[in-house]
Structure formats: structure tokens, C-alpha cells
Scaffold this motif. Structure first.
Motif, mmCIF file in Angstrom:
data_model
loop_
_atom_site.group_PDB
_atom_site.id
_atom_site.type_symbol
_atom_site.label_atom_id
_atom_site.label_comp_id
_atom_site.label_asym_id
_atom_site.label_seq_id
_atom_site.Cartn_x
_atom_site.Cartn_y
_atom_site.Cartn_z
ATOM 1 N N TYR A 30 3.864 12.261 -12.720
ATOM 2 C CA TYR A 30 3.004 11.950 -11.583
ATOM 3 C C TYR A 30 2.175 10.713 -11.915
ATOM 4 O O TYR A 30 1.586 10.623 -12.995
ATOM 5 C CB TYR A 30 2.054 13.120 -11.284
ATOM 6 N N TYR A 31 2.148 9.782 -10.960
ATOM 7 C CA TYR A 31 1.364 8.560 -11.093
ATOM 8 C C TYR A 31 0.222 8.607 -10.085
ATOM 9 O O TYR A 31 0.460 8.907 -8.908
ATOM 10 C CB TYR A 31 2.224 7.328 -10.812
ATOM 11 N N LEU A 32 -0.969 8.276 -10.503
ATOM 12 C CA LEU A 32 -2.119 8.313 -9.600
ATOM 13 C C LEU A 32 -2.054 7.233 -8.532
ATOM 14 O O LEU A 32 -2.658 7.365 -7.481
ATOM 15 C CB LEU A 32 -3.414 8.184 -10.398
ATOM 16 N N TRP A 33 -1.359 6.136 -8.790
ATOM 17 C CA TRP A 33 -1.347 5.032 -7.834
ATOM 18 C C TRP A 33 -0.188 5.120 -6.859
ATOM 19 O O TRP A 33 0.010 4.237 -6.055
ATOM 20 C CB TRP A 33 -1.337 3.683 -8.555
ATOM 21 N N GLN A 34 0.610 6.198 -6.902
ATOM 22 C CA GLN A 34 1.656 6.399 -5.930
ATOM 23 C C GLN A 34 1.237 7.511 -4.990
ATOM 24 O O GLN A 34 0.639 8.478 -5.392
ATOM 25 C CB GLN A 34 2.984 6.786 -6.611
ATOM 26 N N SER A 35 1.564 7.318 -3.700
ATOM 27 C CA SER A 35 1.165 8.376 -2.767
ATOM 28 C C SER A 35 2.155 9.498 -2.717
ATOM 29 O O SER A 35 3.216 9.472 -3.167
ATOM 30 C CB SER A 35 0.956 7.836 -1.375
#
Length: 193
Positions: A188-193
């Protein structure tokens, strides 16, 4: 996400350094700011033309910078703007973290590791309090110093020793995120929605 205006931040930091040490050299300022000497000179000239600082020659080589009343006001204005932008930035980051945790919970993720151990990881640790998510550990990406909070800190080489369901990337560094290609887990990436 809102980011600070680099020009305003540099001006603010110059005014702060001048306020702390009026006889600071432009070379020292450039070093402290991490910018070129010529760029530092350009900022000094701009602040002088705006009336924020006065320049007094002490002798043939040394200069003293004097913050004017207008300079104090400008420093306060820039500091307030910087703090407001920083607050908004952290608020946006917190919302991204909460959204990501919500997606994880909806997907049945229980145990995670944090990929990176900087300030973003600290915000993720705080945000996980009270959620049905356990942080199984933190992967340190630069160095092998293992001091951190109450969580176990691992190196990339130790990742096989961790029991986890997913990885939450807590770094924006592309070289550090590229190291995830060898990890066989949901990421999981924080900058991807």
C-alpha cells in the motif's frame, strides 16, 4: 498535497539565521540552507531591496545584517504561512493514512510492516492506535541502527523473519520504494488513491 513555497521558506530561514547571528557570512548561510552561494546572494539582495534587512560594513571583509522592523514583520508572516502550509500538509497526510488503513481493514489486513522509519512512519504509528491493525515491525532502509519506538526495527535482509499481511510504504524516496520489487506481499502506498 500542499507543499511549502521554496522561495518563501528560504527567505524565512535567511531571516531566522540573520536574527540569530547578524554577522553570519553568505557562505555559511548557503551551507546551512543547502543552496548555492550565488543564490544566497540573490536572496540577500532581494531582502535588502524589500527593506527587510540593512547591511552594515564592519571592516573590509565582514558584514553585519540588521533585521529591520519590516524584516521582523516579514519573518513573522513567512513563519505563519509556513506553519499553516505545514499544518495543512500534515492534515492531508493524516487523511491519506486514515484512508489507507480503512482500505486495509476492508481487505482483511491485520498485520503490517512499515517500509521506512522516518516522520511518515511515526504518523502511521500514531494513526494506527485503536485500529484493528498491528504493526509487526518497521523496515529501516538506510543503515542498520535499530533504535526506534516500541516497535522492532528490521533491515531489508531480515524481512523473511517477519509475520505480516501487507506492507505500508512510509517513504517517498524512489530508491527505497524500488527495493519493494523483491517483496512478495500486498503493498500500500499513501500517495495512491
Amino acid at each position: 498535497m500542499n507543499k511549502t513555497n521554496p522561495s518563501d521558506e528560504i527567505s524565512m530561514r535567511i531571516l531566522e539565521h540573520i536574527n540569530e547571528n547578524p554577522t553570519i557570512t553568505q557562505r555559511d548561510l548557503a551551507s546551512k540552507l543547502g543552496i548555492a552561494l550565488g543564490l544566497t546572494n540573490s536572496y540577500i539582495k532581494r531582502l535588502y531591496k524589500k527593506g527587510c534587512i540593512k547591511i552594515k560594513n564592519l571592516d573590509g571583509k565582514r558584514i553585519k545584517y540588521i533585521l529591520t522592523p519590516k524584516g521582523f514583520i516579514e519573518k513573522a508572516r513567512l513563519t505563519c504561512n509556513y506553519m499553516a502550509r505545514s499544518f495543512n500538509y500534515f492534515k492531508e497526510i493524516k487523511q491519506k493514512i486514515d484512508q489507507t488503513y480503512s482500505k486495509m481493514i476492508d481487505s482483511g489486513i491485520n498485520k503490517i510492516i512499515l517500509w521506512g522509519d522516518g516522520e511518515l512512519a511515526e504518523l502511521c504509528i500514531i494513526s494506527a492506535k485503536g485500529l484493528p491493525i498491528t504493526i509487526a515491525g518497521i523496515v529501516r532502509l538506510n543503515g542498520d541502527d535499530k533504535k526506534n519506538s516500541a516497535y522492532t526495527v528490521y533491515t531489508i535482509d531480515e524481512i523473511d523473519n517477519i509475520d505480516f499481511d501487507a506492507v505500508l510504504v512510509t517513504t517517498f524516496d524512489e530508491k527505497e520504494t524500488a527495493q519493494l520489487k523483491n517483496i512478495n506481499a500486498k503493498v500500500y502506498y499513501l500517495w495512491q488513491s
